[in-house]
Design an enzyme around this catalytic site. Structure first.
Site, PDB file in Angstrom:
ATOM      1  CG  ASP A 191      -2.232   0.763   0.970  1.00 21.75           C
ATOM      2  OD1 ASP A 191      -2.224   1.734   0.183  1.00 21.75           O
ATOM      3  OD2 ASP A 191      -3.270   0.389   1.553  1.00 21.75           O
ATOM      4  CG  PHE A 229      -2.236   0.210  -6.911  1.00 22.99           C
ATOM      5  CD1 PHE A 229      -2.717   1.304  -7.601  1.00 22.99           C
ATOM      6  CD2 PHE A 229      -2.909  -0.179  -5.752  1.00 22.99           C
ATOM      7  CE1 PHE A 229      -3.822   2.003  -7.180  1.00 22.99           C
ATOM      8  CE2 PHE A 229      -4.027   0.518  -5.309  1.00 22.99           C
ATOM      9  CZ  PHE A 229      -4.483   1.612  -6.024  1.00 22.99           C
ATOM     10  CG  HIS A 268     -15.150  -0.116  -5.593  1.00 20.12           C
ATOM     11  ND1 HIS A 268     -16.251  -0.073  -4.757  1.00 20.12           N
ATOM     12  CD2 HIS A 268     -14.084   0.189  -4.802  1.00 20.12           C
ATOM     13  CE1 HIS A 268     -15.868   0.253  -3.539  1.00 20.12           C
ATOM     14  NE2 HIS A 268     -14.563   0.418  -3.545  1.00 20.12           N
TER      15      HIS A 268
END
Length: 346
Positions: free
Chosen positions: A212, A240, A258
């Site tokens: 992360d 990412f 999403h």
């Protein structure tokens, strides 16, 4: 004098609302959101956890105006969050208990998140509908995750809210997935590590990588230690959009894709395809909409407001995955929960 007929009552002895009253209640939802936010932010439920108190007592404990706090708590009692007795003492109703910090089903940080930048951004929904642009970006001049990188308190609240949401969904399909023959799981955008720690506890032979942004994983080490898996889970930081750590057998995206429109989600998945082994597995924990699905519409409008992402149908997931070199192999549908998409490299 002509009498006005009373509305018929339901089996719970509450008058059935007229369409006008029902619509007015929907219009007034902003007040409910803010009342719950203030209650959570001040920690009112925590102060009532040991028993009923007067508003004056709590006002001293939380640093609030006693008369204004009484009016707020009276409103919360009308909403069924608190109880109020004849001595003007307030207590916790079952709904109010969900705002207690230590409640395993707590929604305290969700209430705070929904009442702060999420709430302010929602006031710009008209701009989003007219232009297709993200309301948050329009209001703050940058994306939500970029903004949180500069606001540590907001980032912490967001991570805690996501963790509480994860705990509320029983029988998480990622946790119950069959990992036979798989050794390393990579949780992409794993935040504090709630999901990957649960998987590692249930699969003691596996190792994990939590990936992360630095602010996203800032609280991960302490949680992994508390779960007893810190010796089997490595924390790696980065974006990412640039790259994803390689070497994993299973890659998990839980409530990540999403958040992004198709072009950006495709970049993330392409980086995952570079990282995953050829016999690896990709697991996506998100909604899979049916063509006439209205259940996830609230979350979908949140994506329009906050991140520019969207909820997707199975055919849309399949197309997106194919563009990044994956084939959708199975969808695990979970009633009342997020679904699980399984995909494999092609």
């Amino acid at each position: 004098m002509t009498s006005i007929p009373r509305q018929r009552e339901s089996k719970h002895s509450r008058p059935v609302e007229s369409p006008r009253q029902e619509l007015f209640n929907l219009m007034s939802g902003y007040k409910t959101t803010q009342a719950l936010y203030v209650a959570a932010k001040l920690g009112i439920a925590d102060h009532l956890a040991r028993g009923p108190k007067r508003a004056e007592e709590i006002a001293k404990e939380v640093g609030a105006n006693s008369k204004a706090l009484f009016r707020l708590m009276r409103h919360l009692a009308a909403l069924g969050i608190l109880t109020q007795d004849e001595s003007r003492k307030f207590g916790l109703a079952p709904l109010g208990e969900l705002l207690c910090t230590e409640n395993p089903e707590s929604m305290k940080y969700s209430a705070i998140f929904n009442g702060e930048e999420n709430y302010r951004a929602a006031g710009n929904l008209l701009h989003s509908v007219r232009t297709g642009e993200t309301a948050f970006n329009h209001l703050y001049g940058k994306g939500h995750f970029e903004w949180m990188a500069e606001h540590a308190d907001a980032s912490s609240t967001f991570n805690k809210a996501m963790a509480q949401s994860l705990r509320r969904r029983l029988e998480n399909p990622v946790e119950s997935y069959d990992y036979s023959g798989k050794r390393v799981i990579v949780d992409v955008g794993g935040g504090r590590g709630d999901l990957i720690s649960s998987v590692l506890v249930a699969n003691p032979a596996m190792e994990g990588v939590l990936f992360d942004l630095p602010q996203g994983s800032a609280e991960a080490r302490s949680l992994l230690q508390a779960k007893g898996v810190d010796n089997r889970c490595h924390i790696k930081t980065g974006s990412f959009f640039d790259s994803i750590p390689g070497g994993g057998d299973v890659y998990v995206f839980s409530r990540i894709l999403h958040d992004w429109p198709d072009d950006k989600a495709a970049v993330i998945l392409a980086n995952c395809r570079k990282a995953v082994k050829d016999d690896g597995i990709l697991l996506i924990r998100d909604n899979v909409l049916s063509d006439n699905d209205v259940q996830a519409s609230t979350l979908d409008i949140t994506m329009l407001i906050m991140t520019g992402g969207e909820e997707r149908t199975e055919s849309e997931w399949k197309k997106l995955l194919q563009s990044a070199g994956f084939a959708l192999t199975r969808v695990y549908k979970k009633e009342g929960q997020l679904d699980l998409v399984e995909a494999k490299p092609v």
